[in-house]
Design an enzyme around this catalytic site. Structure first.
Site, mmCIF file in Angstrom:
data_model
loop_
_atom_site.group_PDB
_atom_site.id
_atom_site.type_symbol
_atom_site.label_atom_id
_atom_site.label_comp_id
_atom_site.label_asym_id
_atom_site.label_seq_id
_atom_site.Cartn_x
_atom_site.Cartn_y
_atom_site.Cartn_z
ATOM 1 N N ASP A 187 -8.662 128.696 8.945
ATOM 2 C CA ASP A 187 -9.405 128.508 10.192
ATOM 3 C C ASP A 187 -10.229 129.729 10.578
ATOM 4 O O ASP A 187 -10.829 129.755 11.655
ATOM 5 C CB ASP A 187 -8.460 128.132 11.331
ATOM 6 C CG ASP A 187 -7.253 129.048 11.433
ATOM 7 O OD1 ASP A 187 -6.980 129.775 10.467
ATOM 8 O OD2 ASP A 187 -6.576 129.023 12.476
ATOM 9 N N ASP B 221 -2.244 124.601 -1.824
ATOM 10 C CA ASP B 221 -1.086 123.720 -1.988
ATOM 11 C C ASP B 221 -1.370 122.316 -1.461
ATOM 12 O O ASP B 221 -0.447 121.550 -1.187
ATOM 13 C CB ASP B 221 0.121 124.288 -1.231
ATOM 14 C CG ASP B 221 0.749 125.489 -1.927
ATOM 15 O OD1 ASP B 221 0.467 125.693 -3.120
ATOM 16 O OD2 ASP B 221 1.514 126.223 -1.273
ATOM 17 N N ASP C 270 -6.500 133.043 6.823
ATOM 18 C CA ASP C 270 -6.156 131.630 6.911
ATOM 19 C C ASP C 270 -7.431 130.796 6.908
ATOM 20 O O ASP C 270 -8.534 131.301 7.161
ATOM 21 C CB ASP C 270 -5.351 131.350 8.175
ATOM 22 C CG ASP C 270 -3.904 131.803 8.055
ATOM 23 O OD1 ASP C 270 -3.471 132.097 6.924
ATOM 24 O OD2 ASP C 270 -3.211 131.866 9.090
ATOM 25 N N ASP D 218 4.981 136.675 8.071
ATOM 26 C CA ASP D 218 4.165 137.845 8.374
ATOM 27 C C ASP D 218 4.925 138.855 9.233
ATOM 28 O O ASP D 218 4.922 140.056 8.957
ATOM 29 C CB ASP D 218 2.868 137.417 9.068
ATOM 30 C CG ASP D 218 3.092 136.357 10.149
ATOM 31 O OD1 ASP D 218 4.254 136.113 10.540
ATOM 32 O OD2 ASP D 218 2.092 135.765 10.603
#
Length: 515
Positions: A151, A94, A149, A242
């Site tokens: 990271d 995004d 994710d 989550d």
């Protein structure tokens, strides 16, 4: 008479506040005890898939403006060991910056090499991460989805390490433990690692091994797509989608498994503003989830122990509000105590303080020892870690209040810099958040607690000195560090900072409040 009433009110409020914090401390001790009783237990798959029977798996990589780490997570995912005819990667991007061109180019290059990888970009960012995952799930080829994710650096064996747990048809999600790419980068990252290790080593293990609910952490976990659909899918009326989905899935009867022997390394926020942004989101989102689901949990037929644990788990961040109140009440309580002829009643605060602080110390020392061996490093870092936790009270307390009473759902991504223990931030710039005006409250609390410490020393209130010192150091450490980072960002120029700033948005579907 009026003065006496005010003093009595302050004493009662002080003891009540300390009592609430002590209750959460006792709960932490109970979690530690549960962990120690079950620490040698290890969840094993019921059986293992034959190579020919391995199911289709989709790895989903949601990202937004991850300029410095996008290529790293895509390449690491491409190296995952799994049959290529049953393996798919979705890059759910995004981004509004150069991340989009970097991610798209990397996907095209890997696709030319024969990898089943898709670059997916939505027309709008509705729902943010939850919306991206929901959008990707509609076209996912896998019966199971593994989320990472940006990271994170997915281990090569991550899919094979987790997939066999799903030979049990009741299992809906398997969560891996988070590792740390840059744990030794700074004092701040070492303290963060210690906090996260307590969560993953003790909290998750204790909850899972004793039959209580625990949560998918948003990344480094694999889902059965049928469990997601059965629970109502990804929803974006909280900023911790989550945790929300985790509780709904377990209420629907799906079993969760925690696999601590499977570790997925991730980058810890390298600066205070990024760390606070992450903590703010987690604190606000957990309270939003409590507001949304606690009544449903209490009315469900799950055992009482599950309901009790869900209450403490989802409301834990409300304790930061009481921590702020405690900081404000310490000075008047100390002065009133000196004027009382019989102050023995106030000695109740000493055991309650120790019930809170002692449980924290034992909790994180055990987590460190079981993760890395030895206790001395944990003992050395413990005072700073505890001070840091106290210093977050303004940030997380504000988040808890907004989560409890606000209807706005604001999502702020945590900036990443590509740092590891071997190197600092990558590239010419690093994403960094601003210094909000309310951070000045941290400095105010820091100065106020310092004044309280001076009074404690002057009045020889020795029992209060260690605790007040933690408050003073914690608020000043967080406040001054945030101020220095903001000053450094301003010197780089507003245009550059704005280019690096993580976006904040309001959800188009504000959450309704539960009474």
């Amino acid at each position: 008479m009026q003065e006496s009433s005010v003093q009595t009110f302050i004493i009662i409020l002080y003891l009540f506040t300390l009592g609430v914090l002590a209750v959460y401390g006792v709960h932490r001790s109970a979690l530690l005890w549960s962990y120690l009783r079950h620490r040698r237990e290890r969840a094993e798959p019921r059986t293992r898939f034959a190579e020919a029977d391995l199911p289709n798996v989709t790895v989903q990589l949601p990202m937004f403006n991850e300029l410095l780490v996008a290529e790293r997570v895509i390449d690491a995912s491409a190296r995952i060991d799994y049959p290529r005819d049953r393996f798919e990667i979705q890059v759910l991007d995004d981004s509004t910056d150069a991340t989009a061109s970097i991610a798209r180019a990397r996907c095209e290059a890997l696709r030319r090499d024969g990898l089943n990888i898709r670059y997916i970009r939505r027309a709008s960012r509705e729902g943010y991460k939850a919306g991206a995952l929901e959008h990707g799930s509609r076209v996912a080829q896998g019966e199971f989805v593994l989320v990472f994710d940006a990271d994170f650096v997915p281990p090569k064996s991550s899919v094979r390490d987790l997939i066999d747990y799903f030979t049990d048809p009741a299992v809906g999600m398997v969560q891996a433990r988070w590792g740390h790419l840059n744990r030794e980068h700074s004092l701040l990252t070492r303290c963060q690692a210690m906090l996260l290790d307590g969560h993953f080593v003790i909290e998750h293990a204790a909850r899972n091994r004793t039959g209580r609910f625990f949560n998918f952490n948003g990344t480094a976990g694999m889902w059965r797509t049928a469990a997601i659909e059965d629970a109502g899918g990804w929803q974006h009326d909280t900023i911790t989608e989550d945790m929300d989905l985790s509780y709904r899935a377990q209420l629907a009867g799906w079993a969760f498994v925690y696999a601590p022997q499977v570790s997925a390394p991730a980058e810890l926020p390298g600066d205070m503003s990024s760390f606070k942004s992450q903590q703010y989101r987690w604190a606000k989102g957990s309270v939003q989830t409590a507001r949304k689901l606690l009544r449903r949990i209490f009315e469900s037929p799950v055992p009482a122990k599950v309901k009790r644990e869900a209450f403490f788990h989802l409301t834990n961040n409300v304790a930061y509000v009481f921590l702020l109140l405690l900081a404000a009440l310490q000075l008047p309580n100390m002065l009133i105590r000196r004027r009382m002829e019989d102050p023995t009643l106030l000695l109740l605060d000493v055991p309650m303080f120790w019930a809170t602080c002692g449980s924290v110390a034992a909790f994180y020392i055990v987590a460190h020892r079981d993760s890395y061996g030895g206790t001395w490093q944990a003992v050395k870092r413990l005072p700073v870690m505890m001070a840091l936790g106290i210093g977050l009270a303004v940030n997380n307390g504000r988040a808890a209040i907004e989560g409890l009473f606000g209807g706005d759902v604001e999502f702020v991504r945590t900036p990443k810099s590509g740092a590891t223990d071997e190197r600092g931030a990558s590239g010419p710039i690093a994403y960094r958040g601003r210094h909000p005006w309310h951070n000045a409250l941290e400095l105010v609390f820091g100065l106020y607690c310092t004044a309280t410490l001076v009074v404690a020393l002057a009045t020889q209130s020795w029992a209060s000195v260690p605790f007040v010192s933690l408050f003073s150091v914690g608020f000043l450490y967080v406040g001054v560090t945030s101020l220095l980072e903001a000053h450094g960002s301003r010197r780089q120029g507003d245009a550059e900072v704005d280019a690096q700033e993580p976006s904040t948005h309001s959800s188009p579907k504000p959450q309704s409040m539960l009474s």
